[in-house]
Design a protein around this motif. Structure first.
Motif, PDB file in Angstrom:
ATOM      1  N   VAL A   1       0.723  -1.046  -0.229  1.00 47.65           N
ATOM      2  CA  VAL A   1       0.062  -0.065  -0.287  1.00 47.65           C
ATOM      3  C   VAL A   1       0.701   1.071  -0.002  1.00 47.65           C
ATOM      4  N   ARG A   2       2.600   1.326   0.961  1.00 46.52           N
ATOM      5  CA  ARG A   2       2.483   2.754   1.120  1.00 46.52           C
ATOM      6  C   ARG A   2       3.293   2.095   0.122  1.00 46.52           C
ATOM      7  N   PHE A   3       3.950   1.738  -1.344  1.00 46.09           N
ATOM      8  CA  PHE A   3       4.687   1.643  -1.876  1.00 46.09           C
ATOM      9  C   PHE A   3       3.920   2.623  -3.355  1.00 46.09           C
ATOM     10  N   PHE A   4       3.003   2.612  -3.147  1.00 43.77           N
ATOM     11  CA  PHE A   4       2.247   3.149  -4.417  1.00 43.77           C
ATOM     12  C   PHE A   4       1.419   3.862  -4.207  1.00 43.77           C
ATOM     13  N   VAL A   5       0.886   4.296  -2.635  1.00 43.10           N
ATOM     14  CA  VAL A   5       0.622   5.625  -1.975  1.00 43.10           C
ATOM     15  C   VAL A   5       1.592   6.382  -2.506  1.00 43.10           C
ATOM     16  N   GLU A   6       3.000   6.010  -1.908  1.00 46.10           N
ATOM     17  CA  GLU A   6       4.539   6.847  -2.171  1.00 46.10           C
ATOM     18  C   GLU A   6       4.757   7.547  -3.370  1.00 46.10           C
TER      19      GLU A   6
ATOM     20  N   LEU B   1       9.880  12.234   0.794  1.00 51.39           N
ATOM     21  CA  LEU B   1      12.062  12.206   1.348  1.00 51.39           C
ATOM     22  C   LEU B   1      12.287  11.434  -0.064  1.00 51.39           C
ATOM     23  N   TYR B   2      13.539  11.957  -0.042  1.00 50.36           N
ATOM     24  CA  TYR B   2      14.084  10.868  -1.107  1.00 50.36           C
ATOM     25  C   TYR B   2      15.839  10.987  -0.781  1.00 50.36           C
ATOM     26  N   MET B   3      16.507   9.754  -1.265  1.00 47.04           N
ATOM     27  CA  MET B   3      17.804   9.751  -1.002  1.00 47.04           C
ATOM     28  C   MET B   3      18.427   9.508  -2.460  1.00 47.04           C
TER      29      MET B   3
ATOM     30  N   SER C   1      10.983   6.493   1.274  1.00 43.02           N
ATOM     31  CA  SER C   1       9.362   5.224   1.350  1.00 43.02           C
ATOM     32  C   SER C   1       9.297   3.757   1.245  1.00 43.02           C
ATOM     33  N   GLN C   2       9.551   4.497  -0.784  1.00 43.42           N
ATOM     34  CA  GLN C   2       9.582   3.225  -1.695  1.00 43.42           C
ATOM     35  C   GLN C   2      10.313   2.178  -1.235  1.00 43.42           C
ATOM     36  N   ALA C   3      11.667   2.566  -1.468  1.00 41.98           N
ATOM     37  CA  ALA C   3      12.626   1.698  -1.353  1.00 41.98           C
ATOM     38  C   ALA C   3      12.326   0.698  -0.039  1.00 41.98           C
ATOM     39  N   LEU C   4      12.242   2.051   1.479  1.00 33.54           N
ATOM     40  CA  LEU C   4      12.022   0.133   2.323  1.00 33.54           C
ATOM     41  C   LEU C   4      10.883   0.071   2.401  1.00 33.54           C
ATOM     42  N   SER C   5       9.624  -0.104   1.383  1.00 29.20           N
ATOM     43  CA  SER C   5       8.814  -0.697   1.215  1.00 29.20           C
ATOM     44  C   SER C   5       9.404  -2.085   0.578  1.00 29.20           C
ATOM     45  N   VAL C   6      10.124  -1.968  -0.607  1.00 27.13           N
ATOM     46  CA  VAL C   6      10.411  -3.063  -0.865  1.00 27.13           C
ATOM     47  C   VAL C   6      11.043  -3.643   0.159  1.00 27.13           C
ATOM     48  N   VAL C   7      11.946  -3.499   0.696  1.00 23.91           N
ATOM     49  CA  VAL C   7      12.884  -3.671   1.461  1.00 23.91           C
ATOM     50  C   VAL C   7      12.173  -4.813   2.915  1.00 23.91           C
TER      51      VAL C   7
END
Length: 278
Positions: free
Chosen positions: A218-223, A230-232, A239-245
């Motif tokens: 959910v968070r991956f797509f909403v983000e 926030l970006y790296m 948040s997308q990267a962390l969601s994948v992890v």
């Protein structure tokens, strides 16, 4: 023309402004505590354990949420160090709060000799319920929204008028990403509450794992729709990267525990309860 915008301030007590965000969060925490205590009774865990966990988990969770945000906005805070503790000006990240809360729970369980996976299974639906309510605090504050859109698009979603009106910010309508996340989390919560007492369906720890899988998707797509990410390295949404992890970790943990570990089944249907040593 927009007829009504909800004031973030609910009421004033002298010079003190009480905001809707704080009220909503207080209700969310109260609901989460009640849900945890109610389920804990069925699992032979006393209410004091959940109250004590709350007293540690909530403030440290906010600290974790703030630290997480500051880390990924360090370019700004390095130039304005006095703003690091100014949480009242905004700037917290839910993933930081969840990570801090998890650490607190693991330490708490170790100190109280409580089974951590069982505790996680008990509080997971409560945390999810709090997240669902908490997003409405973002709604009142007109934050955590998506890109600009049209009135026609929002009306095509058959949203209540007050939601559409609150999404009118600075002369433009915006995607109500707070609502998307809240809605899909509600579906996840309904699934958990409907299925968690089914005999021989979940093993210990799997309600928590289900939450990790569900929320990370959910968070991956909403983000990906939000405008305040926030970006790296300037290109990767944190948040997308962390969601994948988290999704990969949770899926691997689920497979490992099913294949290699023999955790106890939840035996709700038989009337048996999980014993533990205090």
């Amino acid at each position: 023309m927009v007829s009504l915008i909800i004031n973030p301030v609910a009421f004033n007590l002298g010079s003190l402004s009480v905001k809707w965000y704080g009220i909503i969060m207080a209700v969310a925490i109260t609901l989460a505590t009640w849900m945890s205590i109610n389920e804990g009774k069925k699992r032979q865990i006393i209410s004091d354990d959940f109250v004590d966990l709350l007293l540690w988990g909530v403030p440290l969770g906010y600290v974790g949420a703030r630290i997480y945000y500051v880390i990924f906005e360090w370019d700004y805070y390095a130039q304005h160090p006095s703003q690091i503790i100014a949480i009242w000006n905004g700037g917290i990240a839910i993933y930081g709060g969840l990570i801090a809360g998890l650490i607190v729970l693991l330490v708490f369980c170790y100190r109280r000799m409580l089974p951590p996976f069982l505790m996680l299974d008990i509080i997971t639906p409560a945390v999810l319920a709090a997240q669902i309510l908490g997003r409405w605090g973002n709604f009142v504050n007109q934050e955590a929204h998506g890109a600009a859109t049209s009135l026609g698009f929002l009306q095509s979603l058959h949203l209540p008028g007050f939601v559409i009106e609150q999404m009118y910010i600075g002369g433009h309508y915006y995607q109500p990403t707070f609502l998307y996340e809240s809605f899909f989390n509600l579906i996840g919560l309904i699934l958990i509450l409907s299925l968690r007492h089914r005999k021989n369906l979940f093993k210990q720890g799997e309600i928590f794992i289900f939450y990790l899988l569900w929320y990370s998707v959910v968070r991956f797509f909403v983000e990906g729709m939000r405008t305040d990410s926030l970006y790296m390295f300037g290109v990767i949404r944190v948040s997308q990267a962390l969601s994948v992890v988290i999704f990969i970790f949770a899926l691997g943990l689920l497979i490992y525990r099913r294949v290699k570990v023999k955790p106890k089944w939840y035996l709700y249907g038989s009337g048996l309860k999980y014993p533990y040593t205090r």
